[in-house]
Design an enzyme around this catalytic site. Structure first.
Site, PDB file in Angstrom:
ATOM      1  N   ARG A 151       0.858  -1.180   0.000  1.00  0.00           N
ATOM      2  CA  ARG A 151       0.000   0.000   0.000  1.00  0.00           C
ATOM      3  C   ARG A 151       0.900   1.237   0.000  1.00  0.00           C
ATOM      4  NH1 ARG A 151      -2.483  -3.318   4.117  1.00  0.00           N
ATOM      5  NH2 ARG A 151      -4.594  -3.971   3.529  1.00  0.00           N
ATOM      6  N   LYS A 175      -2.804  -2.013   7.719  1.00  0.00           N
ATOM      7  CA  LYS A 175      -3.990  -1.451   8.358  1.00  0.00           C
ATOM      8  C   LYS A 175      -4.199  -2.073   9.734  1.00  0.00           C
ATOM      9  CE  LYS A 175      -6.693  -0.104   4.307  1.00  0.00           C
ATOM     10  NZ  LYS A 175      -7.966  -0.298   3.570  1.00  0.00           N
ATOM     11  N   ARG A 247      -0.395  -2.027  -6.944  1.00  0.00           N
ATOM     12  CA  ARG A 247      -0.782  -3.084  -5.980  1.00  0.00           C
ATOM     13  C   ARG A 247      -1.835  -3.977  -6.609  1.00  0.00           C
ATOM     14  NH1 ARG A 247      -1.558  -4.450  -0.351  1.00  0.00           N
ATOM     15  NH2 ARG A 247      -3.746  -4.563   0.257  1.00  0.00           N
ATOM     16  N   HIS A 270      -5.040  -8.634   3.580  1.00  0.00           N
ATOM     17  CA  HIS A 270      -6.492  -8.515   3.719  1.00  0.00           C
ATOM     18  C   HIS A 270      -6.961  -9.364   4.892  1.00  0.00           C
ATOM     19  CE1 HIS A 270      -7.066  -7.419  -0.822  1.00  0.00           C
ATOM     20  NE2 HIS A 270      -6.741  -6.379  -0.087  1.00  0.00           N
ATOM     21  N   TYR A 279     -10.270  -9.992  -7.154  1.00  0.00           N
ATOM     22  CA  TYR A 279      -9.285 -10.257  -8.203  1.00  0.00           C
ATOM     23  C   TYR A 279      -9.621 -11.517  -8.996  1.00  0.00           C
ATOM     24  CZ  TYR A 279      -6.754  -6.586  -5.861  1.00  0.00           C
ATOM     25  OH  TYR A 279      -6.419  -5.371  -5.305  1.00  0.00           O
TER      26      TYR A 279
END
Length: 304
Positions: A151, A175, A247, A270, A279
């Site tokens: 990211r 995150k 990304r 994730h 994806y």
């Protein structure tokens, strides 16, 4: 000045609770204020007199009307979340017994597929032999984006000590403060090492930062975005390129080659595999395009 209605008084008390007891951010308070203003305007238009007059059915009709008026799904979801939170507060205060918004859900937003570069475009973007110090730095950043699926915030936050095992691995802070250790490809390793030889010539104000601006400070997200866009323009890319597109391209190409959804989920950081599954839709869309162009029964007949 017009006196506040009982509804508005309760909403203001709830907003004060968020501000002074929950220490909610200015952004959160602003969103709640906007959402609940919609609610109080509607309540007054309905000529309702008490919170207990608001049923799940009434709220459902209201949300449906807002949707027909063009309010998008994301905005409806946030609005509904604000109303739920308000009723939870009113319930704790003994103003209402239940929560009429609890069982409601906003219509799901259609999920846009991410835009990616194909492998040829990625190779073209990463082909650069310029020895200008800023270009050397940019090359290392681009290679890392594509090599490890970082990211933007993760790349900007890298420190010299983030790299392990002779630059074969990099530790990033994702995150929610979650760390993950990622492999670094050989091209990216070489680009990083080349940047480090150049970095020593920069005026260093942030000793720990991996990537520096020409003033010697940790490079900003906006600077990275601008440099990626510039590099793409110089390489004649047909679309505006941004870091997250790299990304997306990493994820799409990894999934296309490996078919291992769980591994790609881990690499991307994730928490929910459904986020990674987008994806697979992208991969299927590519296959469908190939099918439409190649299959004898799918191709459109040429006009005479």
């Amino acid at each position: 000045m017009q006196p506040k209605t009982p509804f508005q008084q309760d909403v203001d008390a709830f907003l004060d609770y968020l501000k002074f007891e929950k220490n909610s951010s200015r952004h959160t308070l602003s969103a709640y204020t906007r959402d609940l203003a919609k609610l109080t305007v509607w309540l007054e238009a309905q000529a309702l007199f008490s919170w207990s007059d608001i049923s799940e059915k009434r709220l459902r009709y209201w949300l449906a009307e807002l949707h027909r008026q063009g309010l998008q799904s994301k905005s409806l979801q946030r609005l509904l979340s604000s109303v739920r939170s308000l009723f939870r507060y009113l319930n704790r205060q003994g103003v209402v017994e239940g929560n009429p918004a609890k069982g409601l859900s906003a219509p799901k937003a259609s999920r846009k597929l991410p835009v990616t570069l194909d492998t040829d475009q990625m190779h073209a973007l990463l082909e650069n032999s310029d020895d200008d110090p800023l270009v050397v730095r940019d090359q290392a950043m681009l290679e890392l984006f594509y090599s490890s699926g970082l990211r933007l915030s993760e790349l900007v936050g890298l420190n010299l000590e983030s790299f392990k095992e002779e630059y074969q691995q990099v530790k990033v802070l994702g995150k929610g403060g979650k760390e993950r250790l990622l492999p670094v490809g050989s091209k990216a390793r070489n680009a990083v090492k080349q940047w480090l030889t150049v970095r020593a010539t920069f005026p260093v104000k942030d000793e720990q930062a991996m990537f520096l601006s020409k003033q010697g400070e940790r490079i900003s997200q906006r600077q990275v975005q601008n440099r990626v866009k510039r590099q793409a323009q110089e390489q004649g890319m047909p679309t505006s390129v941004h870091p997250h597109m790299l990304r997306h391209s990493f994820a799409s190409h990894m999934l296309e080659s490996s078919g291992d959804l769980r591994a790609v989920q881990e690499l991307l950081g994730h928490s929910d595999i459904s986020t990674t599954q987008i994806y697979t839709h992208l991969d299927f869309q590519h296959l469908a395009d190939v099918y439409d162009k190649a299959h004898p029964r799918a191709r459109k007949k040429n006009k005479d």
